[in-house]
Design a protein around this motif. Structure first.
Motif, PDB file in Angstrom:
ATOM      1  N   ASN A  43       6.177   8.149   7.468  1.00 13.86           N
ATOM      2  CA  ASN A  43       5.967   6.706   7.653  1.00 13.86           C
ATOM      3  C   ASN A  43       7.260   5.993   8.069  1.00 13.86           C
ATOM      4  OD1 ASN A  43       3.188   5.343   6.613  1.00 13.86           O
ATOM      5  ND2 ASN A  43       3.490   7.354   5.697  1.00 13.86           N
TER       6      ASN A  43
ATOM      7  N   LYS B   2       1.310 -11.174   4.993  1.00 11.31           N
ATOM      8  CA  LYS B   2       2.664 -10.616   4.878  1.00 11.31           C
ATOM      9  C   LYS B   2       3.270 -10.423   6.262  1.00 11.31           C
ATOM     10  CE  LYS B   2       2.029  -8.136   0.539  1.00 11.31           C
ATOM     11  NZ  LYS B   2       1.741  -6.811  -0.013  1.00 11.31           N
ATOM     12  N   THR B   3       4.605 -10.622   6.303  1.00 16.45           N
ATOM     13  CA  THR B   3       5.313 -10.258   7.541  1.00 16.45           C
ATOM     14  C   THR B   3       5.398  -8.735   7.589  1.00 16.45           C
ATOM     15  OG1 THR B   3       7.467 -10.088   6.501  1.00 16.45           O
ATOM     16  CG2 THR B   3       6.759 -12.310   7.214  1.00 16.45           C
ATOM     17  N   SER B   4       5.732  -8.187   8.721  1.00 23.25           N
ATOM     18  CA  SER B   4       5.851  -6.716   8.831  1.00 23.25           C
ATOM     19  C   SER B   4       6.953  -6.233   7.914  1.00 23.25           C
ATOM     20  CB  SER B   4       6.136  -6.343  10.294  1.00 23.25           C
ATOM     21  OG  SER B   4       7.449  -6.780  10.638  1.00 23.25           O
ATOM     22  N   GLY B   5       8.007  -7.060   7.769  1.00 21.93           N
ATOM     23  CA  GLY B   5       9.108  -6.663   6.879  1.00 21.93           C
ATOM     24  C   GLY B   5       8.612  -6.571   5.449  1.00 21.93           C
ATOM     25  N   GLU B   6       7.824  -7.559   5.036  1.00 18.85           N
ATOM     26  CA  GLU B   6       7.307  -7.551   3.656  1.00 18.85           C
ATOM     27  C   GLU B   6       6.358  -6.382   3.457  1.00 18.85           C
ATOM     28  OE1 GLU B   6       5.678 -11.415   3.708  1.00 18.85           O
ATOM     29  OE2 GLU B   6       7.514 -12.417   3.013  1.00 18.85           O
ATOM     30  N   ALA B   7       5.563  -6.099   4.486  1.00 18.44           N
ATOM     31  CA  ALA B   7       4.622  -4.965   4.377  1.00 18.44           C
ATOM     32  C   ALA B   7       5.398  -3.657   4.243  1.00 18.44           C
ATOM     33  CB  ALA B   7       3.712  -4.933   5.605  1.00 18.44           C
ATOM     34  N   ALA B   8       6.450  -3.545   5.026  1.00 17.57           N
ATOM     35  CA  ALA B   8       7.257  -2.308   4.970  1.00 17.57           C
ATOM     36  C   ALA B   8       7.913  -2.187   3.600  1.00 17.57           C
ATOM     37  CB  ALA B   8       8.318  -2.332   6.070  1.00 17.57           C
ATOM     38  N   GLU B  10       6.810  -3.366   0.847  1.00 16.00           N
ATOM     39  CA  GLU B  10       5.766  -3.026  -0.122  1.00 16.00           C
ATOM     40  C   GLU B  10       5.441  -1.527  -0.064  1.00 16.00           C
ATOM     41  OE1 GLU B  10       4.849  -4.740  -2.513  1.00 16.00           O
ATOM     42  OE2 GLU B  10       3.424  -3.192  -3.179  1.00 16.00           O
ATOM     43  N   ARG B  11       5.379  -1.020   1.129  1.00 14.38           N
ATOM     44  CA  ARG B  11       5.070   0.430   1.251  1.00 14.38           C
ATOM     45  C   ARG B  11       6.242   1.260   0.704  1.00 14.38           C
ATOM     46  NH1 ARG B  11       4.455   1.739   6.743  1.00 14.38           N
ATOM     47  NH2 ARG B  11       4.684  -0.486   7.106  1.00 14.38           N
TER      48      ARG B  11
END
Lengths: 81, 81, 81, 81
Positions: A43, B2-8, B10-11
């Protein structure tokens, strides 16, 4: 009725089988750990940095910040930017 | 949303927490293993020999007997009785 | 004249003694390493950070700075200050 | 004249370089050890058994014979021929 030797052999076998079962569980979880890190890598995450973060999260904030301060001091002393 | 940064982030957090949970389980089982060996020792058994037996039981009979035959040959060659 | 068995035993002994001599040297140097770190500690330096610095110095600047940048990114993502 | 900071940085560098030199020597000897075992293997000897023999030679005869006796007892108790 079991002789004392047979009883001792039975107890020894039980201890060995208990350790073997634990070893098997540990191997399974260790494999799971490798799978999770491989999945993270797939990922786009960096497995080595994830391990560093996990080590850092085991320290309380003060201990971690102190270690980082010492490291920065030593890096500066040795000209490591 | 969520922004992509926040999603990343979180993952990343999820991967880290999954590894941390596995680490905790492995530590628990490793402690259990120590407890079982300590219990065996308290019952008069030799922990080191138990570990050797566990290693031997992981080999199939032929591999184990071959290893033992080589060891005996080398011991004789070096005068180890 | 030696039999082939005796010759083989002699060669085996030589290999074993060569490894044993190397093991002894490695043990000696490993003890020296512990002494140097103990001396550094006695002089007020932090042994763990010295080991971290030694690991960092084995990386070329780019690799090290990239690893540090990723670490800072992950720390920020996880709210580690 | 050096400031105390510069003097401390110099001493830190010396400790680090001493450890690095020892690490390099240890790596060299460890590689030599691998070479000797590879050479033994090329000569038809079994590297794993050589390592077992080296461990046995570090024990005094009584300790070794006692460990072997316990192992034989446990093997018999568990039906390992």
């Amino acid at each position: 009725m079991k002789t004392s030797g047979e009883a001792a052999a039975e107890r020894l076998r039980q201890f060995i089988e208990r350790v073997e079962r634990l070893d098997e569980e540990i191997r399974g979880l260790t494999d799971d750990r490798k799978d999770v890190l491989a999945e993270a890598k797939a990922n786009g995450f960096d497995a080595r940095t994830i391990k560093t973060i996990i080590r850092l999260r085991q320290l309380d904030d003060n201990a971690r910040q102190e270690a980082e301060a010492i490291l920065e001091t030593y890096k500066a002393a040795l000209g490591i930017e």
